[in-house]
Write an enzyme that holds these catalytic residues in place. Structure first.
Site: not given
Ligand code: NAD
Ligand code: TYD
Length: 354
Positions: A132-134, A157, A161
Site C-alpha cells: 500500500t501507499d500508506e 496497519y 505493511k
Molecule cells: P480485504 O480485507 O478485503 O481482504 C483480505 C483477505 O485476506 C480476506 O479474504 C481475508 O480472509 C484474508 N486473510 C486475512 N488474514 C488472513 C490470514 N491470516 N491467512 C489467510 N488469509 C487471510 O483486503 P483488500 O482491500 O482486498 O486488500 C488486499 C491487499 O491489498 C492487502 O495486502 C492490502 O494491504 C493491499 N492494498 C489494499 C488497498 C485498498 O485500497 N483496499 C490499497 C493498496 C493495497
Molecule cells: P478508508 O476507506 O478506511 O481507507 P484508508 O484509511 O485506508 O485510506 O478511509 C478513507 C478515508 O475516509 C480516510 O481519510 C478515512 C475516511 N473515512 C471517513 O471519513 N468516514 C468513514 O466512515 C470511514 C470508514 C473513513
C-alpha cells in the site's frame, strides 16, 4: 497446466478481482486461492468463477507455517501473488496485534515457505507482494509518493505493511528470492467490504442512515478502480523487473467530503430522490487518531516501463460502483447480516472434490 500460481487473500476485495482476472485470462494456469475466510473473506465474491476447471480454493491461514509447507509440497507453485492481510486502519487501531500476526508474521511465513520450496531452483519463480501507499506516511498539500520516498508509516496497519515490505526485500537480498512489489493507492469498486469509506457511504445512503465523515473531511485520498489495480498486478507479475517496486495510483485525488457529496448526488439520481436529499445525511464525527492527511501516487515508473495507465475515469468508476451496489443488494445484505459466512460451509464442506 503451464503454471501453478498461489494467490493469497483471494476471497477479499482486491484478491477476488485478481483471482477472477487470472482464471479467465490464463486458462492454462492453475490458480490456487488460499484464504482464511476472516470477516473480510467472502467466497460469494467469486461465485461466478468458482466452478472453473483451473481454480482451486484452499481454506488456510498464513500464520500457520506447517500448513504453508504442506501446501507448497502439494502444488509445487511457480509463483505467488500475496494479498492476504488485515486491511482496515480503524481495526488496526483497536486490535494492532492481529495486524502484526497476519501482515508481518504471515508474510514472513510465506516468504520462508517459498524460499524453502524453491531453494536452488528459483530462476523461473516469482513472489509478488501487494502493498500500500500508506507505508510512505502522510503528504502535505503538495508532492507525490515515488518508489524512493522514505518509509514513514503512522498507523499499526501501515507499520505492519511497511514491515512486511522490508522482509520481502530482505528475502530477496539474503536468499535470492525472486520478488516484485507494488504499493497502491486506495481502491474502489464491486465487492468492497462496507466498513471502508465508499461502500459504507453507498450502503448508508441507500438506507438513509447518517454518513459519518471523520474530522474536517478534508483528508485526501487517490482513488483507483479496483480492476485497474488487478490489471497492473497482472502486468507487473509477468513483466516487472526482479527485485523492483512499482507504485500504482489513479492520479485521482479527492477530499473525503467532496467525494461523499458526489456520491450523494449520484445516488440521488440513481434512486430517483430529490437532488440534495442525501447530502442532508452527512454528519461530521470524531477524527481517527493519527489520521494521515493526504496520499498521492506518482505512477510514472509503471507507465514508462510497462505502459500501464488507469482505464476509466472516476466519474465513470463511481457510477459503475454505485450501480453495482444497487444491483447487488443481496450481496450487501448477506455481508451486513453475516450470512456470507455460511457460503463456505454450503459450497465446500463435506465436498472432497475441493
Ligand atoms: P480485504 O480485507 O478485503 O481482504 C483480505 C483477505 O485476506 C480476506 O479474504 C481475508 O480472509 C484474508 N486473510 C486475512 N488474514 C488472513 C490470514 N491470516 N491467512 C489467510 N488469509 C487471510 O483486503 P483488500 O482491500 O482486498 O486488500 C488486499 C491487499 O491489498 C492487502 O495486502 C492490502 O494491504 C493491499 N492494498 C489494499 C488497498 C485498498 O485500497 N483496499 C490499497 C493498496 C493495497
Ligand atoms: P478508508 O476507506 O478506511 O481507507 P484508508 O484509511 O485506508 O485510506 O478511509 C478513507 C478515508 O475516509 C480516510 O481519510 C478515512 C475516511 N473515512 C471517513 O471519513 N468516514 C468513514 O466512515 C470511514 C470508514 C473513513
Amino acid at each position: 497446466m503451464k503454471k501453478t500460481l498461489l494467490i493469497t487473500g483471494g476471497a477479499g476485495f482486491i484478491g477476488s478481482h485478481v483471482v477472477r482476472r487470472f482464471i479467465t485470462r490464463y486458462p492454462d494456469y492453475l490458480i490456487v486461492n488460499l484464504d482464511a475466510l476472516t470477516y473480510a473473506g467472502n467466497l460469494e465474491n467469486l461465485r461466478d468463477v468458482a466452478g472453473a476447471p483451473n481454480y482451486r480454493f484452499e481454506k488456510g491461514d498464513i500464520r500457520d507455517q506447517a500448513f504453508l509447507k504442506a501446501l507448497f509440497e502439494k502444488y509445487a507453485f511457480e509463483g505467488v501473488i500475496h494479498l492476504a492481510a488485515e486491511s482496515h486502519v480503524d481495526r488496526s487501531i483497536s486490535n494492532p496485534v492481529a495486524f502484526v500476526e497476519t501482515n508481518v508474521m504471515g508474510t514472513v511465513n510465506l516468504l520462508h515457505a517459498a524460499a524453502q520450496a524453491w531453494k536452488g531452483q528459483s530462476e523461473d519463480k516469482r513472489f509478488y507482494h501487494v502493498s500500500t501507499d500508506e507505508v510512505y506516511g502522510s503528504l502535505g498539500e503538495e508532492g507525490f509518493f515515488t518508489e524512493t520516498t522514505p518509509y514513514d508509516p503512522r498507523s499499526p496497519y501501515s507499520a505492519s505493511k511497511a514491515s512486511s515490505d522490508h522482509f520481502v526485500r530482505a528475502w530477496h537480498h539474503t536468499y535470492d528470492l525472486p520478488v516484485v512489489l507494488s504499493n497502491c493507492s486506495n481502491n474502489y469498486g464491486p465487492y468492497h467490504f462496507p466498513e471502508k469509506l465508499i461502500p459504507l457511504m453507498i450502503h448508508n445512503i441507500r438506507q438513509q442512515k447518517a454518513l459519518p465523515v471523520y474530522g474536517d473531511g478534508k483528508y485526501t485520498r487517490d482513488w483507483l478502480w479496483v480492476e485497474d489495480h488487478a490489471s497492473a498486478i497482472d502486468l507487473i507479475f509477468h513483466k516487472g523487473r526482479n527485485g523492483e517496486t512499482y507504485n500504482i495510483g489513479g492520479n485521482n485525488e479527492w477530499k473525503n467530503i467532496d467525494l461523499v457529496e458526489k456520491l450523494c448526488d449520484i445516488m440521488d439520481e440513481l434512486l430517483g430522490r430529490t437532488p440534495g436529499a442525501s447530502r442532508q445525511l452527512i454528519t461530521f464525527v470524531k477524527d481517527r487518531p493519527g489520521h494521515d492527511r493526504r496520499y498521492a501516487i506518482d505512477a510514472s515508473k509503471l507507465r514508462d516501463e510497462l505502459g500501464w495507465t488507469p482505464s476509466i475515469n472516476f466519474d465513470e468508476g463511481f457510477r459503475r460502483t454505485a450501480q453495482w451496489y444497487l444491483d447487488n443488494t443481496e450481496w450487501l445484505e448477506h455481508v451486513a447480516s453475516g450470512a456470507y459466512q455460511q457460503y463456505y460451509a454450503e459450497q465446500y464442506e463435506n465436498n472432497d472434490e475441493r
